[in-house]
Design an enzyme around this catalytic site. Structure first.
Site, PDB file in Angstrom:
ATOM      1  N   SER A 137       3.877  -3.189   5.955  1.00 12.36           N
ATOM      2  CA  SER A 137       4.961  -3.696   5.120  1.00 12.36           C
ATOM      3  C   SER A 137       6.219  -2.839   5.178  1.00 12.36           C
ATOM      4  CB  SER A 137       4.492  -3.820   3.661  1.00 12.36           C
ATOM      5  OG  SER A 137       4.008  -2.574   3.179  1.00 12.36           O
ATOM      6  N   HIS A 157       9.849   0.098  -0.957  1.00  9.61           N
ATOM      7  CA  HIS A 157       9.888  -0.117   0.487  1.00  9.61           C
ATOM      8  C   HIS A 157      11.332   0.075   0.949  1.00  9.61           C
ATOM      9  CE1 HIS A 157       5.847  -1.740   0.018  1.00  9.61           C
ATOM     10  NE2 HIS A 157       5.731  -1.751   1.338  1.00  9.61           N
TER      11      HIS A 157
END
Length: 328
Positions: A47, A272
C-alpha cells in the site's frame, strides 16, 4: 593567406563535427524526462506504492454488498491504486510506460504470485526496461504472514525475504534478462522516536512516542540485504526523505499523512505517502533508472485534490492523472 583560410575553414568544420557528435552522444546517454522512452517499467509493492483511496479500498474488501469503485479509478488484477501514486508520477516524470502491479497488504511471498500473473499477462517481456519492487513491511505483520511461512524471528524473516527476492529476480530474469531490477525502500514515517497521527493545527503535528528508528531501520536493512542478495539496485528512500515524516513541522513538505489530518498535502490513505511524498519517491526511482533531470515536486495534476483526506480522489475525479497501462 589562401592556405591560412583553408586551415581555418578545416578547423571550423572539424569543430562543428565534434560538437554534433557530442550532442548526439549526450542525447543517447541522458534520457530526457517526459519524452516517450522504449521498454516498459513494471512496479510491484504494497500500500505504500498502491495507496488507493481508503474508502474505495475498504468497500472493495468488504464482505457486505457495496457499490463497485468508479470505472475510471485505477485497478490492476483486482487491486485498487491511487491515480497519484509514485508509479504514475514516475511515468509522468520520465515518459516511460509504467505498468503498476502494486497491491494493498502485499507481502514478499504474495508478490511472487503477482509476478507470475504479470508474466502470464505479457506485461513483463524481453523488452521490459526495469522492474521495481517495494515490499517487506508487511512481512513483519502477523496477519499478513498467512501468505507465507509463519515465523517470529527477525533474522529468519530477513533471510526469508532475501530468498524470496532472489526468487523474484529469477522469475523476471527468465523472461527479461536485460531488465534493471530495483528495490525502492520505504520513506521515513516517524522522526525516530515518535509518530504524529494528528494534524489539526497548522505546522503543529501531534503524536505519541514510538521506537520508530529501530523498526524502520530493521525494515530498511532487510530491503537492502534482499536487494544485495538478488543483485538488485537499492534506492534508500528512508535517507532521501529524512525530515519529511509524519512529525514534520512544515505541513507543505510532509511526505506521509497522519490519521486525523487536515494540514498535510493531499493524500488518499491515512499514514501513507501524500501525493507529494509519492512525487519524491518517483523522482528518486527515476534517478535510479538514469533520469537525472527530474525534480521531487508533484505535478499540478497530483496536487489537484481539493482536500487532504482519504476522500481526496473523489473530490478530484476530474483529474487528468496518467493511468498505468496495466490498469483495468
Amino acid at each position: 593567406m589562401t592556405m591560412l583560410a583553408h586551415n581555418t575553414r578545416t578547423r571550423k568544420l572539424v569543430a562543428a563535427v565534434v560538437a554534433a557528435v557530442a550532442v548526439v552522444a549526450a542525447g543517447l546517454s541522458a534520457p530526457t524526462p517526459a519524452q516517450a522512452q522504449s521498454g516498459n517499467v513494471v512496479t510491484f509493492g504494497d500500500s505504500y506504492t498502491s495507496s488507493p483511496d481508503e474508502w474505495l479500498n475498504g468497500m472493495l474488501a468488504s464482505p457486505l454488498p457495496t457499490p463497485p469503485p468508479p470505472a475510471d479509478y485505477p485497478m490492476t488484477a483486482g487491486c485498487l491504486q491511487s491515480p497519484y501514486n509514485w508509479p504514475r508520477q514516475l511515468a509522468d516524470k520520465t515518459g516511460l510506460e509504467v505498468d503498476d502491479w502494486s497491491c494493498t497488504a502485499q507481502n514478499t511471498a504474495g508478490m511472487l504470485g503477482r509476478i507470475d500473473h504479470a508474466i502470464e499477462e505479457g506485461v513483463i517481456t524481453p523488452s521490459t526496461r526495469a522492474v521495481i519492487f517495494s515490499v517487506g513491511g508487511n512481512d513483519f505483520t502477523p496477519a499478513m504472514q498467512n501468505q507465507g511461512p509463519l515465523v517470529s524471528s527477525t533474522g529468519t524473516l530477513q533471510a526469508q525475504h532475501a530468498q524470496q527476492m532472489r526468487q523474484a529476480a529469477d522469475k523476471v530474469r527468465s523472461v527479461a534478462p536485460g531488465a534493471q531490477l530495483v528495490v525502492s525502500g520505504y520513506p521515513q514515517v516517524t522522526n525516530g522516536y515518535a509518530m504524529c497521527f494528528v494534524h489539526l493545527i497548522p505546522n503543529l503535528p501531534l503524536g505519541v512516542p514510538l521506537p520508530g528508528a529501530y523498526a524502520e531501520q530493521m525494515i530498511r536493512d532487510m530491503q537492502r540485504q534482499g536487494a544485495a542478495a538478488a543483485g538488485m539496485d537499492f534506492v534508500d528512500n528512508y535517507a532521501l526523505t529524512a525530515g519529511h515524516d509524519t512529525c514534520s513541522r512544515d505541513d507543505d513538505q510532509r511526505y506521509v499523512s497522519g490519521i486525523v489530518d487536515f494540514t498535510s498535502p493531499a493524500y488518499e490513505m491515512a499514514v501513507h505517502p501524500t501525493n507529494l511524498g509519492h512525487a519524491a519517491i518517483a523522482a528518486h526511482n527515476a534517478r535510479a533508472l538514469g533520469f537525472t533531470d527530474v525534480t521531487d515536486e508533484a505535478p499540478e495534476w497530483a496536487q489537484s485534490a481539493s482536500m487532504s483526506s482519504a476522500l481526496s480522489s473523489t473530490a478530484s475525479s476530474g483529474s487528468s492523472a496518467p493511468m498505468s497501462s496495466g490498469s483495468s
